[in-house]
Design an enzyme around this catalytic site. Structure first.
Site, PDB file in Angstrom:
ATOM      1  CB  CYS B  32      -0.909   0.009   1.230  1.00 49.76           C
ATOM      2  SG  CYS B  32      -1.820   1.562   1.380  1.00 49.76           S
ATOM      3  CG  HIS B  79      -3.955  -0.721   4.962  1.00 49.91           C
ATOM      4  ND1 HIS B  79      -3.548  -0.164   3.763  1.00 49.91           N
ATOM      5  CD2 HIS B  79      -4.765  -1.762   4.630  1.00 49.91           C
ATOM      6  CE1 HIS B  79      -4.092  -0.844   2.767  1.00 49.91           C
ATOM      7  NE2 HIS B  79      -4.825  -1.830   3.262  1.00 49.91           N
ATOM      8  CG  ASN B 119     -13.729   8.975  -5.264  1.00 48.64           C
ATOM      9  OD1 ASN B 119     -14.710   9.715  -5.281  1.00 48.64           O
ATOM     10  ND2 ASN B 119     -12.720   9.126  -6.100  1.00 48.64           N
ATOM     11  CG  HIS B 130      -3.952   3.811   3.924  1.00 49.70           C
ATOM     12  ND1 HIS B 130      -2.957   3.088   4.542  1.00 49.70           N
ATOM     13  CD2 HIS B 130      -4.149   4.895   4.708  1.00 49.70           C
ATOM     14  CE1 HIS B 130      -2.569   3.712   5.627  1.00 49.70           C
ATOM     15  NE2 HIS B 130      -3.278   4.824   5.757  1.00 49.70           N
ATOM     16  CG  HIS B 132      -6.891   7.952   0.070  1.00 48.82           C
ATOM     17  ND1 HIS B 132      -7.300   6.637  -0.057  1.00 48.82           N
ATOM     18  CD2 HIS B 132      -6.899   8.465  -1.184  1.00 48.82           C
ATOM     19  CE1 HIS B 132      -7.518   6.366  -1.334  1.00 48.82           C
ATOM     20  NE2 HIS B 132      -7.300   7.460  -2.041  1.00 48.82           N
ATOM     21  CD  GLN B 134      -8.177  11.343  -5.292  1.00 50.80           C
ATOM     22  OE1 GLN B 134      -7.521  11.811  -6.215  1.00 50.80           O
ATOM     23  NE2 GLN B 134      -9.030  10.352  -5.463  1.00 50.80           N
TER      24      GLN B 134
END
Lengths: 66, 304
Positions: B32, B79, B119, B130, B132, B134
């Site tokens: 990852c 993670h 997303n 993982h 996250h 954007q």
């Protein structure tokens, strides 16, 4: 259209800046991309078991090749 | 660099970022790129053994200077976590990180709109598990931001303020409120379980929020995501879209709110964007917003 003010200058070398309740350090990756590390200034609450903030704040960019 | 082309029939920009074709796609657990870098282990995107939140330039950017920006926001070094399992303190810190990025990217002359999003789930195209999100800094005003400004014009005031007033007066689609934020399923939701978190005071962006309001936003976000995950007793896939005032040098417009677009219409069935949605831009709904709101209210309460 009014011109925008100039963007804030970036600090280098991983100095710690303060932003609200956060400390942040600006690093550069090996390929030149920017990376910003944020950590909370206040100690993590007892319920925040996922916080490794102390480790992040203490990590040196040099140690890890940033 | 990406290339922008203007689609005359749609009246919109299309960005071509052909280098993204090679981006990392669902790597195995050991590789990852958003994990911390451990001694003796593979070098990841984050050269630290532990961290709280990091932001970095996307290796496969859809936009980049001098024509925009694309950043990755990693919420945790764990993670296996998700936004739903993070403590409130971390989500509150995330609100400040978002605020910081909005301020910095928005001050750039090549960024007209700062768009923060997540997303969640392979159903909406996640390529890395993982936790996250954007951030895109669009070098132009994207269509949805332009439509929201047009709604202000059409309604003769701040559209999110007016629509929130309507929702509160009606009440049937309200989910919950705290000191700063109201949550509801919009009257004309496009997705079966779409929900919006709207700042009750008029705040154009995170920059105008008081610290207590950022805390309220964090609490509302977490509460809604817990409710989503309780709805079908599985992690709910969604697109989370943070809408704020455009940062182009024009006055007025914008009201901070977060829209969630979950693609599920049942626990197992996806709502697809098919003929009517893609060909004529008209969503066909499978669930009435009032019924979706009742189910979501029950799920939010159950998750507390």
């Amino acid at each position: 259209m009014e011109p925008k003010p100039a963007p804030a200058a970036e600090s280098g070398g991983g100095e710690v800046e303060r932003y609200g309740p956060l400390d942040l350090r600006r690093l550069r990756k090996d390929d030149g991309r920017r990376l910003i590390v944020y950590s909370r200034v206040a100690p993590a609450s007892p319920g925040d078991a996922s916080s490794p903030g102390g480790a992040a704040a203490g990590a040196s960019p040099e140690e890890h090749g940033a | 660099l990406s290339e922008l082309r203007f689609n005359e029939l749609r009246g919109e920009e299309v960005a071509y970022a052909i280098h993204r074709q090679d981006r990392t796609f669902l790597p195995d657990r050991a590789h990852c790129p958003l994990d911390p870098t451990h001694p003796g282990g593979p070098q990841t995107e984050i050269p630290l053994e532990a961290f709280e939140i990091v932001v970095f330039d996307n290796r496969f950017p859809a936009f980049e200077a001098p024509a925009g920006a694309a950043e990755v926001v990693v919420y945790t070094d764990d993670h296996e976590a998700s936004i739903a399992t993070l403590p409130i303190g971390r989500i509150e810190a995330l609100m400040w990180v978002w605020r910081h990025r909005y301020e910095e990217l928005g001050s750039r002359p090549d960024v007209e709109c700062v768009y923060i999003f997540e997303n969640r789930g392979v159903e909406v195209g996640v390529t890395l598990h993982h936790p996250h999100g954007q951030i895109y800094g669009y070098p132009f005003l994207p269509p949805v931001a332009a439509l929201e400004l047009a709604a202000d014009e059409r309604l003769g005031g701040c559209a999110p303020c007016l629509l929130l007033e309507r929702e509160r007066a009606d009440g049937r689609r309200m989910l919950f409120e705290n000191e700063a934020v109201s949550a509801f399923v919009p009257e004309a939701a496009r997705w079966p379980y779409e929900a919006h978190l709207v700042m009750r005071p008029h705040r154009r962006s995170l920059l105008e929020c008081e610290p207590g309001e950022l805390r309220g936003l964090a609490e509302a976000l977490l509460r809604l995501v817990h409710g989503y995950d309780a709805l079908f007793e599985r992690p709910m896939p969604y697109v989370m879209a943070v809408h704020q005032a455009p940062t182009a040098s024009s006055p007025g417009g914008g009201h901070l709110h977060i829209e969630f677009y979950p693609p599920l219409r049942t626990a197992e069935k996806l709502k697809y964007l098919a003929g009517s949605e893609q060909g004529e831009g008209t969503f066909i709904g499978d669930v009435l917003p009032e019924e979706a709101a009742a189910a979501l209210r029950e799920a939010v309460d159950r998750a507390r």
